[in-house]
Design an enzyme around this catalytic site. Structure first.
Site, PDB file in Angstrom:
ATOM      1  N   SER A  38      45.964  42.603 -31.746  1.00  0.00           N
ATOM      2  CA  SER A  38      47.520  42.368 -31.452  1.00  0.00           C
ATOM      3  C   SER A  38      48.669  44.124 -31.210  1.00  0.00           C
ATOM      4  CB  SER A  38      47.990  41.111 -31.703  1.00  0.00           C
ATOM      5  OG  SER A  38      49.150  41.250 -30.254  1.00  0.00           O
ATOM      6  N   ALA A  39      49.530  43.575 -31.921  1.00  0.00           N
ATOM      7  CA  ALA A  39      50.293  44.703 -32.727  1.00  0.00           C
ATOM      8  C   ALA A  39      49.646  45.069 -33.623  1.00  0.00           C
ATOM      9  CB  ALA A  39      51.959  44.325 -33.535  1.00  0.00           C
ATOM     10  N   ASP A  75      42.628  37.783 -22.399  1.00  0.00           N
ATOM     11  CA  ASP A  75      44.188  38.009 -23.262  1.00  0.00           C
ATOM     12  C   ASP A  75      45.960  38.004 -22.439  1.00  0.00           C
ATOM     13  OD1 ASP A  75      44.105  38.970 -25.731  1.00  0.00           O
ATOM     14  OD2 ASP A  75      42.832  40.892 -25.671  1.00  0.00           O
ATOM     15  N   HIS A 101      44.708  35.424 -26.255  1.00  0.00           N
ATOM     16  CA  HIS A 101      45.243  36.276 -26.812  1.00  0.00           C
ATOM     17  C   HIS A 101      45.098  35.999 -28.416  1.00  0.00           C
ATOM     18  CE1 HIS A 101      46.757  39.877 -28.205  1.00  0.00           C
ATOM     19  NE2 HIS A 101      48.227  39.466 -28.664  1.00  0.00           N
ATOM     20  N   GLY A 140      51.779  40.067 -34.355  1.00  0.00           N
ATOM     21  CA  GLY A 140      52.558  39.092 -33.695  1.00  0.00           C
ATOM     22  C   GLY A 140      53.803  40.420 -33.271  1.00  0.00           C
ATOM     23  N   ALA A 141      54.036  41.142 -32.323  1.00  0.00           N
ATOM     24  CA  ALA A 141      54.692  41.599 -31.455  1.00  0.00           C
ATOM     25  C   ALA A 141      55.313  42.827 -31.755  1.00  0.00           C
ATOM     26  CB  ALA A 141      55.086  40.661 -30.670  1.00  0.00           C
TER      27      ALA A 141
END
Length: 551
Positions: A212-213, A337, A453, A125-126
């Site tokens: 991701s994050a 991605d 992604h 979630g960045a």
């Protein structure tokens, strides 16, 4: 059906009901917890414990502290609030500061399970949003661990951690050192290490995985000196600590920007003021300005991330891979991605009747490579356009945009991380590389699209089995493959030892750089060597050697 058949089925159902195992009440360091048992098959079920606290309510901009415990039996049957964060569209906030909870999924057969491998999941979630029970998927959390636990024979744990301003704001010094979200993850891993035996887990066989994050976070947990002996293996899905978006560029400037937005303008009192400011106001001050999209690459608008703090991250991540040598490691990316970012940066790539112009690509490259200047724009554009020919098709140009952002933001950094891990592990611990290239399931995307992604997560968590109405048989085939590879690795460090898999997955070495291409048609030809080596060489050597432009 014959009378014998009816009697047999009735007896089997009765036996399944009476012989199904369940943990019941479990003793943890904080007190007693009781979950719910969910039937999965005739002789299988999963005990689910939701909302188990692994730390106290966090103090603003401080490391997490042990939970004081509770009296009686904690009914662990409901997910708890996510950590306070902006909403997806950045229009408001949701969640609570009281959020440091985890969820545990324990597979059971006829007897209560013991000695099971454990897999701890860190959401993506960045570093800005997300939760351990994020994204309702036809009524279930995307990260619901029941299918993976049941089919893979592992305990799955999903974890909340602080995100956004409250999780990653930093002044770049001892005033607000940052990385509070990473410390939360560490506290959860340590809690699992201390308590999971009571749930039937093997404390000496813990794997941390994420996307991701969360994938970057997995890598940071490997690199930090604070995780000695707490886990054994790791899987990074689409992000590593050396990704260009995984480290704050200028934390002090970001802290001043946040402080200004909430009225903490006096430098000497800024830290104290931020600690006393309304948490919702602080959270909203860290939102992404969607109205500014198009002025610079979207990835650089994601400003809150981990920092080198001299403690959890003592040095630049590229210099810490000696700490990761003790872990077995799988790392990979999705084949497209970068599409999530490319579509925002150059919208025409998703518009069927619009043309994407070379000048747009040069402008994007100028934003991505701003620290290197014009020379980088020219060399990178030449590298990615040399196969076009004199009259490239529209789709070729559009796919090139996706390739650039995929390589720069995900694939090349992941290959660098794999090379560093293999260098220090020296085959004492195993290293594996993959690319997930299943065609997208998102109907409005172009026909040439493969995996965007986050499209891998649904298969790892068994959604095609959990909600079959939304999938086809090929999706269940792929999900079965991924669960088998992931959980085999968690059990043994070898992704093809355990449940049957469609082909061998060779160890990653710096000779040949073998990559397993993951889709529903995996076979002996799915292993590719020197995959996109030209582009790895370009970014890691040619581009890296260009002088930085004077500020």
């Amino acid at each position: 059906m014959s009378l014998f058949g009816v009697i047999f089925i009735a007896a089997a159902l009765c036996l399944g009901t009476t012989s199904g195992a369940s943990l019941g009440v479990v003793y943890t360091e904080g007190g007693l917890v009781q979950g719910k048992n969910h039937r999965m098959g005739l002789f299988s079920s999963v005990d689910v414990f939701k909302g188990v606290p692994f730390a106290d309510i966090p103090v603003r901009f401080e490391k997490p502290q042990p939970h004081p415990g509770w009296d009686g039996v904690l009914k662990a049957s409901q997910y708890r609030d996510r950590c306070l964060q902006v909403t997806l569209m950045q229009s408001g906030s949701q969640g609570s500061e009281d959020c440091l909870y985890l969820n545990i999924f324990v597979p059971q057969g006829r007897k209560v399970s013991t000695g099971l491998p454990v897999m701890i999941y860190l959401f993506g979630g960045a570093f800005l949003l997300g939760a351990s029970n994020d994204v309702s998927f036809l009524g279930n959390s995307l990260y619901d661990g029941k299918e993976m636990a049941d089919r893979g024979g592992v305990i799955v744990v999903t974890v909340n951690y602080r995100v956004g301003t409250l999780g990653f704001l930093s002044t770049g010094d001892s005033r607000l050192p940052g990385n509070y979200g990473l410390w939360d993850q560490h506290a959860a891993i340590a809690w699992v290490n201390r308590n999971i035996r009571a749930f039937g887990g093997d404390v000496d066989n813990i794997t941390v995985f994420g996307q991701s994050a969360g994938s970057v976070s997995v890598n940071y947990q490997m690199l930090s000196p604070h995780n000695q002996g707490l886990f054994r293996r790791a899987i990074s899905q689409c992000g590593v600590a050396v990704s260009p978006w995984a480290l704050q560029r200028d934390p002090q400037a970001m802290a001043r920007k946040i402080a200004e937005k909430v009225g903490c303008t006096q430098e000497e009192h800024m830290t104290a003021c931020l600690k006393m400011t309304d948490p919702v106001a602080l959270t909203m001050a860290g939102k992404v300005a969607l109205s500014e999209m198009g002025k610079e690459p979207v990835v650089y608008m994601l400003e809150l991330a981990p920092v080198v703090d001299g403690d959890f991250i003592p040095d630049h991540p590229s210099k810490l891979f000696h700490n990761a040598a003790k872990f077995d490691y799988i790392a990979g990316t999705n084949s497209m991605d970068g599409h999530l970012f490319a579509g925002a940066d150059i919208p025409s790539i998703n518009q069927k009747y619009k043309t994407t112009h070379p000048e747009e690509i040069k402008q994007l490259l100028a934003g991505l490579t701003m620290e290197k200047g014009t020379a980088a724009v020219n060399s990178s554009f030449a590298t990615y356009s040399e196969h076009w020919g004199p009259n490239p098709e529209k789709a070729t140009i559009k796919k090139t945009v996706v390739e650039i952002e995929t390589d720069y933001l995900f694939f090349v950094p992941t290959q660098i991380a794999l090379q560093l891990h293999a260098k220090y592990a020296k085959l004492k611990q195993r290293t594996y590389s993959y690319v997930f290239n299943m065609p997208t399931r998102i109907p409005m995307f172009p026909s040439w699209m493969e995996a965007d992604h986050a499209e891998d997560v649904q298969y790892v968590f068994g959604k095609p089995f959990d909600t079959p109405v939304g999938y086809l048989p090929r999706h269940r085939t792929l999900s079965g493959y991924m669960i088998a590879y992931w959980t085999n690795f968690a059990k043994t460090g070898d992704p093809h030892r355990g449940q049957e898999v469609p082909t061998q997955w060779p160890l990653f070495t710096n000779k040949g750089n073998p990559v397993l291409m993951i889709n529903n048609k995996i076979n002996v030809n799915s292993v590719q060597y020197n995959f996109r080596t030209r582009y790895v060489q370009y970014w890691s050597t040619t581009y890296a050697s260009l002088p930085n432009q004077a500020p």
